[in-house]
Design an enzyme around this catalytic site. Structure first.
Site, PDB file in Angstrom:
ATOM      1  N   SER A  63       0.821  -1.219   0.000  1.00  0.00           N
ATOM      2  CA  SER A  63       0.000   0.000   0.000  1.00  0.00           C
ATOM      3  C   SER A  63       0.848   1.259   0.000  1.00  0.00           C
ATOM      4  O   SER A  63       1.654   1.454   0.903  1.00  0.00           O
ATOM      5  CB  SER A  63      -0.863   0.076   1.269  1.00  0.00           C
ATOM      6  OG  SER A  63      -1.849  -0.884   1.240  1.00  0.00           O
ATOM      7  N   HIS A  74      -3.491   0.701  -5.179  1.00  0.00           N
ATOM      8  CA  HIS A  74      -2.738  -0.390  -5.792  1.00  0.00           C
ATOM      9  C   HIS A  74      -2.978  -0.333  -7.297  1.00  0.00           C
ATOM     10  O   HIS A  74      -4.117  -0.448  -7.748  1.00  0.00           O
ATOM     11  CB  HIS A  74      -3.202  -1.747  -5.260  1.00  0.00           C
ATOM     12  CG  HIS A  74      -2.844  -1.989  -3.827  1.00  0.00           C
ATOM     13  ND1 HIS A  74      -1.889  -2.893  -3.440  1.00  0.00           N
ATOM     14  CD2 HIS A  74      -3.310  -1.441  -2.699  1.00  0.00           C
ATOM     15  CE1 HIS A  74      -1.783  -2.883  -2.127  1.00  0.00           C
ATOM     16  NE2 HIS A  74      -2.645  -2.016  -1.653  1.00  0.00           N
ATOM     17  N   HIS A 115      -4.831  -9.617  -1.754  1.00  0.00           N
ATOM     18  CA  HIS A 115      -5.010  -9.854  -0.318  1.00  0.00           C
ATOM     19  C   HIS A 115      -6.052 -10.945  -0.084  1.00  0.00           C
ATOM     20  O   HIS A 115      -7.028 -11.061  -0.825  1.00  0.00           O
ATOM     21  CB  HIS A 115      -5.486  -8.578   0.386  1.00  0.00           C
ATOM     22  CG  HIS A 115      -4.546  -7.430   0.277  1.00  0.00           C
ATOM     23  ND1 HIS A 115      -4.578  -6.538  -0.776  1.00  0.00           N
ATOM     24  CD2 HIS A 115      -3.538  -7.028   1.089  1.00  0.00           C
ATOM     25  CE1 HIS A 115      -3.631  -5.639  -0.598  1.00  0.00           C
ATOM     26  NE2 HIS A 115      -2.981  -5.903   0.514  1.00  0.00           N
ATOM     27  N   TYR A 127      -8.192 -10.873   2.258  1.00  0.00           N
ATOM     28  CA  TYR A 127      -9.483 -10.255   2.618  1.00  0.00           C
ATOM     29  C   TYR A 127     -10.297  -9.826   1.397  1.00  0.00           C
ATOM     30  O   TYR A 127     -11.479  -9.518   1.517  1.00  0.00           O
ATOM     31  CB  TYR A 127      -9.293  -9.065   3.577  1.00  0.00           C
ATOM     32  CG  TYR A 127      -8.509  -7.900   3.023  1.00  0.00           C
ATOM     33  CD1 TYR A 127      -9.038  -7.053   2.055  1.00  0.00           C
ATOM     34  CD2 TYR A 127      -7.222  -7.632   3.488  1.00  0.00           C
ATOM     35  CE1 TYR A 127      -8.308  -5.990   1.550  1.00  0.00           C
ATOM     36  CE2 TYR A 127      -6.483  -6.574   2.991  1.00  0.00           C
ATOM     37  CZ  TYR A 127      -7.041  -5.764   2.022  1.00  0.00           C
ATOM     38  OH  TYR A 127      -6.308  -4.726   1.519  1.00  0.00           O
ATOM     39  N   GLU A 128      -9.686  -9.814   0.221  1.00  0.00           N
ATOM     40  CA  GLU A 128     -10.454  -9.509  -0.996  1.00  0.00           C
ATOM     41  C   GLU A 128     -11.316 -10.696  -1.416  1.00  0.00           C
ATOM     42  O   GLU A 128     -12.116 -10.574  -2.349  1.00  0.00           O
ATOM     43  CB  GLU A 128      -9.504  -9.124  -2.136  1.00  0.00           C
ATOM     44  CG  GLU A 128      -8.776  -7.807  -1.884  1.00  0.00           C
ATOM     45  CD  GLU A 128      -7.744  -7.511  -2.961  1.00  0.00           C
ATOM     46  OE1 GLU A 128      -8.114  -6.920  -3.992  1.00  0.00           O
ATOM     47  OE2 GLU A 128      -6.566  -7.890  -2.775  1.00  0.00           O
ATOM     48  N   ALA A 162       2.500  -2.004   4.459  1.00  0.00           N
ATOM     49  CA  ALA A 162       2.152  -1.024   5.479  1.00  0.00           C
ATOM     50  C   ALA A 162       1.578  -1.808   6.646  1.00  0.00           C
ATOM     51  O   ALA A 162       0.859  -2.782   6.439  1.00  0.00           O
ATOM     52  CB  ALA A 162       1.108  -0.055   4.936  1.00  0.00           C
ATOM     53  N   MET A 203      -2.093  -7.102   7.180  1.00  0.00           N
ATOM     54  CA  MET A 203      -3.052  -7.994   6.507  1.00  0.00           C
ATOM     55  C   MET A 203      -2.476  -8.637   5.243  1.00  0.00           C
ATOM     56  O   MET A 203      -3.226  -9.034   4.355  1.00  0.00           O
ATOM     57  CB  MET A 203      -4.307  -7.194   6.120  1.00  0.00           C
ATOM     58  CG  MET A 203      -4.924  -6.416   7.262  1.00  0.00           C
ATOM     59  SD  MET A 203      -6.302  -5.416   6.692  1.00  0.00           S
ATOM     60  CE  MET A 203      -6.545  -4.320   8.104  1.00  0.00           C
ATOM     61  N   SER A 204      -1.159  -8.731   5.169  1.00  0.00           N
ATOM     62  CA  SER A 204      -0.564  -9.278   3.943  1.00  0.00           C
ATOM     63  C   SER A 204       0.707 -10.044   4.275  1.00  0.00           C
ATOM     64  O   SER A 204       0.900 -10.473   5.410  1.00  0.00           O
ATOM     65  CB  SER A 204      -0.259  -8.130   2.970  1.00  0.00           C
ATOM     66  OG  SER A 204       0.755  -7.300   3.500  1.00  0.00           O
ATOM     67  N   ASN A 211       1.055   3.645  11.291  1.00  0.00           N
ATOM     68  CA  ASN A 211       0.251   4.124  12.425  1.00  0.00           C
ATOM     69  C   ASN A 211       0.593   3.245  13.619  1.00  0.00           C
ATOM     70  O   ASN A 211       1.164   2.167  13.458  1.00  0.00           O
ATOM     71  CB  ASN A 211      -1.251   3.981  12.095  1.00  0.00           C
ATOM     72  CG  ASN A 211      -1.611   2.564  11.686  1.00  0.00           C
ATOM     73  OD1 ASN A 211      -1.428   2.173  10.526  1.00  0.00           O
ATOM     74  ND2 ASN A 211      -2.070   1.767  12.638  1.00  0.00           N
ATOM     75  N   HIS A 253      -7.759   4.330   6.788  1.00  0.00           N
ATOM     76  CA  HIS A 253      -6.909   4.055   5.622  1.00  0.00           C
ATOM     77  C   HIS A 253      -6.213   5.329   5.137  1.00  0.00           C
ATOM     78  O   HIS A 253      -5.088   5.261   4.632  1.00  0.00           O
ATOM     79  CB  HIS A 253      -7.754   3.421   4.509  1.00  0.00           C
ATOM     80  CG  HIS A 253      -6.955   2.969   3.332  1.00  0.00           C
ATOM     81  ND1 HIS A 253      -5.979   1.990   3.430  1.00  0.00           N
ATOM     82  CD2 HIS A 253      -6.965   3.355   2.031  1.00  0.00           C
ATOM     83  CE1 HIS A 253      -5.429   1.801   2.240  1.00  0.00           C
ATOM     84  NE2 HIS A 253      -6.013   2.616   1.374  1.00  0.00           N
TER      85      HIS A 253
HETATM   86  N1  HPA Z   1      -3.400  -3.014  11.292  1.00  0.00           N
HETATM   87  C1  HPA Z   1      -3.412  -3.857  10.238  1.00  0.00           C
HETATM   88  N2  HPA Z   1      -3.005  -3.520   9.046  1.00  0.00           N
HETATM   89  C2  HPA Z   1      -2.529  -2.273   8.863  1.00  0.00           C
HETATM   90  C3  HPA Z   1      -2.479  -1.352   9.910  1.00  0.00           C
HETATM   91  C4  HPA Z   1      -2.941  -1.748  11.196  1.00  0.00           C
HETATM   92  O1  HPA Z   1      -2.921  -0.988  12.190  1.00  0.00           O
HETATM   93  N3  HPA Z   1      -1.949  -0.200   9.398  1.00  0.00           N
HETATM   94  C5  HPA Z   1      -1.692  -0.448   8.087  1.00  0.00           C
HETATM   95  N4  HPA Z   1      -2.046  -1.695   7.762  1.00  0.00           N
END
Ligand code: HPA
Length: 271
Positions: A30, A61, A83, A85-86, A113, A211-212, A235, A246
């Site tokens: 990302s 993306h 991903h 989750y897609e 990320a 998540m990847s 973050n 996001h």
């Molecule tokens: N959690 C999961 N995936 C993420 C996060 C998060 O805080 N930040 C960016 N991708």
């Protein structure tokens, strides 16, 4: 059509577009896809034109393969990844890694990320991934094993290559870029974690959550590829800051992408 037949068809299609001798596969997470814009002598292949490739649906993306020269190496970059989750299966998510190897790549650079779980991390830090925890509840190697690709029970003792990590750390020091080190814990998403899940992750030894990455690295290890993994801590994870969205993830990658690109390029040059 069998999995191996699909893999052959995809590989031959990509080769027919002018891709040959891939040394490094690059998976750009990302907001980090811009690195592929610096590849020279390029061949660009949109995912929708590639047989057996799904189309990525996440904003930010691009959804294409970019082949060419980066830091003196022949690379094949994924600008945008798939991903879990897609709704894709783990086998689909990791199909491009199979293709990279089939095109000759013995190494992979994977980026993402993620949320920082380690209390000493700050948004904008880069992190060298030293190890991972598969918390997705699934595994891309479930099912019949093809011994041509790798062993039934792959060793995961060194999922991320130590030598590559050391080179990246030295490069970061030279560039005066903060490079934390830590364990990446992969969740299925698409929800961000709850504060309780983040506390659990920390207790279990995670430094970052995302998540990847975890499925791709499992498949790379299955095929004995060497992996360098870099996380952009966009973050602090849930419960450690006010709330998550996001937009903040995208903003932080914007802010650090120059450092990120320098770190990867110089590391690639020295590998
Ligand atoms: N959690 C999961 N995936 C993420 C996060 C998060 O805080 N930040 C960016 N991708």
């Amino acid at each position: 059509m069998s999995f191996m037949e699909k893999l052959t068809e995809t590989t031959q299609f990509i080769q027919s577009q002018g891709v040959k001798d891939v040394e490094f596969g690059l998976i750009l997470g990302s907001g980090l896809g811009e690195l592929a814009d610096e590849i020279t002598d390029r061949v660009v292949i949109p995912y929708e034109s590639i047989p057996h490739f799904p189309v990525s649906t996440v904003v930010g993306h691009a959804g294409q393969l970019v082949y060419g020269k980066l830091a003196g190496k022949n690379v094949l970059a994924m600008q945008g990844r798939f991903h879990y989750y897609e709704g894709h299966s783990m086998q689909t998510v990791t199909f491009p890694v199979r293709v990279m190897k089939s095109l000759g790549a013995e190494s992979m650079v994977v980026t993402n990320a993620a949320g920082g779980v380690n209390t000493s991390f700050s948004p904008g830090d880069l992190m060298l991934i030293t190890d991972q925890i598969n918390y997705t509840g699934d595994n891309p190697l479930i099912g019949l094993n093809d011994d041509e690709l790798g062993p039934r029970f792959p060793d995961m003792s060194q999922p991320y290559d130590k030598e590559y990590g050391k080179i990246a750390k030295d490069v970061a020091d030279e560039l005066k870029v903060t490079l934390q080190k830590g364990v990446y814990m992969g969740f299925s998403g698409p929800t961000y974690e709850t504060p309780a899940e983040v506390r659990m992750a920390r207790l279990m030894g995670a430094d970052a959550v995302g998540m990847s990455t975890v499925p791709e690295v499992i498949v790379a290890n299955h095929m004995s590829m060497r992996v360098l993994g870099i996380t952009c801590v966009t973050n602090l994870a849930a419960g450690m800051q006010s709330n998550l969205n996001h937009e903040e993830v995208v903003e932080t990658t914007e802010r650090v992408k120059a450092h990120f690109k320098e770190l990867i390029k110089l590391t690639l040059e020295r590998i």
